[in-house]
Design an enzyme around this catalytic site. Structure first.
Site, short mmCIF file in Angstrom:
data_model
loop_
_atom_site.label_atom_id
_atom_site.label_comp_id
_atom_site.label_asym_id
_atom_site.label_seq_id
_atom_site.Cartn_x
_atom_site.Cartn_y
_atom_site.Cartn_z
N THR A 78 0.83 -1.21 0.00
CA THR A 78 0.00 0.00 0.00
C THR A 78 0.86 1.26 0.00
O THR A 78 0.63 2.19 -0.79
CB THR A 78 -0.89 0.01 1.27
N THR A 79 1.85 1.30 0.89
CA THR A 79 2.67 2.51 1.04
C THR A 79 3.42 2.80 -0.27
O THR A 79 3.52 3.95 -0.71
CB THR A 79 3.69 2.30 2.18
N HIS A 141 -8.81 -0.10 2.52
CA HIS A 141 -8.51 -1.53 2.72
C HIS A 141 -9.79 -2.36 2.63
O HIS A 141 -9.74 -3.58 2.81
CB HIS A 141 -7.90 -1.76 4.11
N ARG A 163 -0.64 -9.21 -3.11
CA ARG A 163 0.68 -9.80 -2.82
C ARG A 163 0.47 -11.25 -2.40
O ARG A 163 -0.59 -11.57 -1.81
CB ARG A 163 1.33 -9.00 -1.68
N SER A 171 4.72 -10.22 6.67
CA SER A 171 4.81 -8.77 6.84
C SER A 171 3.84 -8.29 7.93
O SER A 171 4.17 -7.47 8.79
CB SER A 171 4.50 -8.09 5.49
N ARG A 298 10.27 -2.47 5.69
CA ARG A 298 11.05 -3.54 6.31
C ARG A 298 12.03 -4.06 5.27
O ARG A 298 13.01 -3.41 4.95
CB ARG A 298 10.10 -4.62 6.87
N LYS A 299 11.72 -5.21 4.66
CA LYS A 299 12.65 -5.78 3.68
C LYS A 299 12.16 -5.62 2.24
O LYS A 299 12.96 -5.50 1.33
CB LYS A 299 12.83 -7.28 3.95
N GLY A 300 10.86 -5.72 2.07
CA GLY A 300 10.29 -5.60 0.74
C GLY A 300 10.78 -6.67 -0.22
O GLY A 300 10.99 -6.40 -1.40
P1 A3P Z 1 7.84 -6.50 4.20
O1 A3P Z 1 7.33 -6.46 5.60
O2 A3P Z 1 7.75 -7.85 3.57
O3 A3P Z 1 9.20 -5.93 4.08
P2 A3P Z 1 1.97 -1.91 3.27
O4 A3P Z 1 2.52 -0.67 2.73
O5 A3P Z 1 0.74 -2.40 2.55
O6 A3P Z 1 1.80 -1.83 4.75
O7 A3P Z 1 3.04 -3.08 2.98
C1 A3P Z 1 4.25 -3.13 3.68
C2 A3P Z 1 5.19 -4.02 2.94
O8 A3P Z 1 5.63 -3.34 1.74
C3 A3P Z 1 6.46 -4.28 3.74
O9 A3P Z 1 6.90 -5.58 3.31
C4 A3P Z 1 7.38 -3.17 3.27
O10 A3P Z 1 8.73 -3.42 3.51
C5 A3P Z 1 7.03 -3.15 1.80
N1 A3P Z 1 7.34 -1.85 1.19
C6 A3P Z 1 7.14 -0.62 1.70
N2 A3P Z 1 7.57 0.32 0.85
C7 A3P Z 1 8.04 -0.32 -0.22
C8 A3P Z 1 8.66 0.11 -1.43
N3 A3P Z 1 8.85 1.40 -1.68
N4 A3P Z 1 9.04 -0.85 -2.31
C9 A3P Z 1 8.86 -2.16 -2.08
N5 A3P Z 1 8.28 -2.63 -0.95
C10 A3P Z 1 7.89 -1.73 -0.03
#
Ligand code: A3P
Length: 338
Positions: A78-79, A141, A163, A171, A298-300
């Site tokens: 989402t972010t 959501h 995803r 995550s 986090r890790k992405g």
């Molecule tokens: P992980 O916890 O697997 O690293 P949301 O934004 O829906 O809350 O999702 C969060 C997940 O997206 C996290 O995954 C986060 O690290 C990853 N994420 C956030 N920003 C990102 C970006 N710019 N590119 C790729 N993944 C990203």
């Protein structure tokens, strides 16, 4: 109770409506998610704290045909999509991409969730959104079936990011664990197994996972001008193709000149996980008051689940994959055969 199908009773005070929401809450099935109460509302699990905002959104939101709505399950990217969409829609209002406000505002401050922020505490006093510049960009959501009918029948465009369920769970686990850890809980294998079981049985914020994915996927098949279905893994693998498709879908395709100037690559770089982690606001800031921005990045990685789930935990996900398969859905970019 003010519901989407009932007209708003203007004589209801905020207190009376809050009472009615409490009554509704009491009548609904309940579960806890890392200590947060959830209710089964319209067939999905919603955090109790969001119920009023959900109903206010369903009751009052008036879509414009030009609106863009990002829809997703929590922790599916989402972010990332918020930052990409914000950059796409605002890039031509600025003389340089570096003027995009990502250093001072987290993507969640730039693109508000309808049920969490826009319609928070607003059942009797909905916000006036008519003056927002077009195209308005929001996020949700909520599952497709629970969106207000006004959205379903409008020409607004919905971008859905999906995803794979394994990484989404891992995550989500890490995200919510921070609240348990702050209360002194030490996570162990048994605790994780318990949450895997819940998740795979459909009990997680805005879950069941498969209903959420299938709702938007079916609409994207039937009405591709209404819903664009994107896979997180695909966006990671082929970011340029995806960004072009996204830009076309939201009505602001890249010009030849932009392509020559590598604007697509520059946006991808600016919104990358590495770049976002380095933004000042994401090192120290908070969103929704209680969540640290850094917890969003986090890790992405695709497939990180294999570092966390045992094979018996992973097996539990078969029930989700089976339901997706029965409906004819398969991931284009994620191998689900183990
Ligand atoms: P992980 O916890 O697997 O690293 P949301 O934004 O829906 O809350 O999702 C969060 C997940 O997206 C996290 O995954 C986060 O690290 C990853 N994420 C956030 N920003 C990102 C970006 N710019 N590119 C790729 N993944 C990203």
């Amino acid at each position: 109770m003010a519901s989407p199908s009932e007209p708003k009773n203007s004589s209801n005070t905020q207190e009376q409506l809050s009472e009615k929401i409490k009554d509704l809450e009491l009548s609904l099935p309940k579960e806890l998610w890392f200590g947060f109460p959830m209710q089964l509302y319209q067939g999905y699990w919603c955090l109790s704290v969001l119920l009023e905002g959900i109903i206010a959104f369903q009751t009052h939101f008036q879509p414009h045909d030009t609106d863009i709505i990002l829809a997703s399950l929590p922790k599916t990217g989402t972010t990332w999509l918020k930052s990409l969409l914000f950059a796409l829609l605002n890039r031509n209002k600025l003389s340089h991409l570096s003027e995009l406000p990502f250093n001072t505002k987290n993507p969640h401050e730039l693109v508000l969730h309808l049920e969490i922020e826009v319609f928070k505490n607003s059942l009797t006093n909905p916000p006036d959104l008519t003056q927002l510049p077009s195209p308005r960009l929001f996020a949700t959501h909520m599952p497709y079936h629970s969106l207000p009918d006004s959205i379903k029948t409008s020409k607004c465009r919905i971008v859905y990011v999906c995803r794979n369920p394994f990484d989404t769970f891992v995550s989500l686990w890490h995200f919510y664990l921070q609240f348990e850890v702050s209360k002194g809980t030490s996570p162990d294998k048994e605790m994780m197994e318990g949450y895997v079981n819940k998740y795979c049985a459909g009990v997680s914020p805005f879950g069941p996972y498969e209903d959420h994915v299938l709702g938007y996927w079916k609409e994207s098949k039937e009405n591709p001008k209404h819903v664009l279905f994107i896979e997180y893994e695909g966006l990671k693998k082929e970011p340029k193709d995806h960004l072009k498709k996204l830009a076309e879908f939201v009505g602001c395709p890249f010009s030849e000149e932009e392509e020559k100037e590598n604007v697509i690559d520059k946006i991808i770089e600016l919104c990358s996980l590495k770049s976002m982690k380095e933004m000042e606001v994401n090192k120290n800031g908070k969103f929704y008051v209680w969540v640290e921005n850094k917890a969003l990045f986090r890790k992405g990685e695709v497939g990180d689940w294999s570092n966390h789930l045992t094979s018996s935990m992973a097996k539990q996900f078969d029930q989700i994959l089976e339901k997706l398969k029965e409906a004819g859905f398969s991931f284009t970019f994620y191998p689900t055969k183990k």
